[in-house]
Motif scaffolding. Structure first.
Motif, PDB file in Angstrom:
ATOM      1  N   PRO A 108       4.334  37.852  -6.937  1.00 52.92           N
ATOM      2  CA  PRO A 108       5.218  37.059  -6.061  1.00 52.92           C
ATOM      3  C   PRO A 108       6.637  36.977  -6.610  1.00 52.92           C
ATOM      4  N   GLU A 109       7.594  36.995  -5.701  1.00 56.59           N
ATOM      5  CA  GLU A 109       9.002  36.926  -6.094  1.00 56.59           C
ATOM      6  C   GLU A 109       9.309  35.621  -6.820  1.00 56.59           C
ATOM      7  N   GLU A 110       8.663  34.519  -6.394  1.00 60.30           N
ATOM      8  CA  GLU A 110       8.936  33.239  -7.049  1.00 60.30           C
ATOM      9  C   GLU A 110       8.475  33.246  -8.507  1.00 60.30           C
ATOM     10  N   THR A 111       7.419  34.022  -8.780  1.00 61.25           N
ATOM     11  CA  THR A 111       6.958  34.145 -10.166  1.00 61.25           C
ATOM     12  C   THR A 111       7.991  34.884 -11.012  1.00 61.25           C
ATOM     13  N   ALA A 113      11.171  35.083 -10.340  1.00 64.07           N
ATOM     14  CA  ALA A 113      12.353  34.227 -10.445  1.00 64.07           C
ATOM     15  C   ALA A 113      12.156  33.161 -11.522  1.00 64.07           C
ATOM     16  N   ALA A 114      10.949  32.624 -11.607  1.00 68.03           N
ATOM     17  CA  ALA A 114      10.667  31.613 -12.629  1.00 68.03           C
ATOM     18  C   ALA A 114      10.751  32.219 -14.022  1.00 68.03           C
ATOM     19  N   THR A 116      12.553  34.800 -14.904  1.00 72.18           N
ATOM     20  CA  THR A 116      13.958  35.065 -15.184  1.00 72.18           C
ATOM     21  C   THR A 116      14.684  33.778 -15.575  1.00 72.18           C
ATOM     22  N   ARG A 125       9.602  40.533 -19.093  1.00 71.64           N
ATOM     23  CA  ARG A 125       9.017  40.110 -17.817  1.00 71.64           C
ATOM     24  C   ARG A 125       7.954  41.100 -17.354  1.00 71.64           C
TER      25      ARG A 125
END
Length: 234
Positions: A108-111, A113-114, A116, A125
């Motif tokens: 997931p993109e939110e993962t 982003a977190a 980063t 990452r």
């Protein structure tokens, strides 16, 4: 029954020795393919335009019969295990690269982003966030590549007795001993099953948060995306 395990002396190995040789020739190429596939897959994820040509090249290489590979390599590597293992490593890429790309892209993109926001760089990452989450898809690809590699080792019998358990097939015809062929087929099948079971266990250990019955849902997608292994007749 004694004849079943009575290996001809010209093969220079006992039954257990042939099993060890078969595992070495079958598993080392998959390990080498994985080491090569991991950075290539990351490049394909980072630069999406790169994925189609990489997949195209690996698919074309997969379509090259192993005998053709042997003819090209034998002048450089001779009648050795390396001549058998190089094509197997190349064949594994057509399964492993799509499996890794599919798994990494599913993060997931939110993962990301977190990660980063926590100060993770691209390499950290990838290693500590993306690969662990992609583990089920990667192991599914490894299962296909491993079983295929173990079956194709037998083709090495065509170049100076480098086929491990596959050498028993030639010996069965040479000495008119069909039990040796049965030994080769059954032992190879058992090795493939055991290695597959070991990878399932590895997936369970790597992803303890996942229900055991759902860990291989990605595997059908991996199988559909790749050419089916052709067995020991390549």
């Amino acid at each position: 029954m004694n004849g079943f395990f009575d290996i001809p002396s010209d093969l220079q190995h006992s039954w257990s020795g042939l099993i060890g040789l078969h595992l070495r020739e079958g598993l080392l190429p998959v390990a080498a393919g994985l080491l090569l596939a991991l950075p290539l897959a990351q490049l394909c994820v980072r630069f999406r335009w790169l994925y189609p040509p990489v997949l195209g090249v690996t698919t074309v290489l997969y379509a090259v019969p192993s005998l053709a590979f042997f003819v090209v390599l034998i002048d450089y590597t001779g009648q050795t295990e390396l001549t058998v293992m190089i094509p197997l490593a190349v064949y594994s890429l057509v399964v492993l690269i799509p499996a890794i790309v599919d798994g990494v892209r599913s993060v997931p993109e939110e993962t990301l982003a977190a990660a980063t926001a926590m100060g993770f760089g691209p390499v950290r990452r990838y290693l500590q966030v993306q690969l662990p989450i992609a583990a089920p898809a990667i192991v599914a690809g490894l299962r296909v590549a491993t079983v295929s590699s173990i079956s194709l080792v037998s083709v090495g019998a065509l170049i100076g007795n480098q086929g491990a358990l596959g050498n028993l097939l030639a010996a069965a015809q040479k000495y008119d001993r069909p039990e040796l062929a049965v030994n080769s087929v059954l032992t190879t099948a058992v090795l493939a099953i055991l290695c597959d079971a070991a990878l399932v266990l590895l997936r369970i250990l790597l992803t303890p948060w996942m229900p055991r019955g759902t860990g291989d849902r990605r595997e059908p997608a991996v199988r559909r995306a790749q050419p089916e292994p052709e067995g020991a007749t390549r």
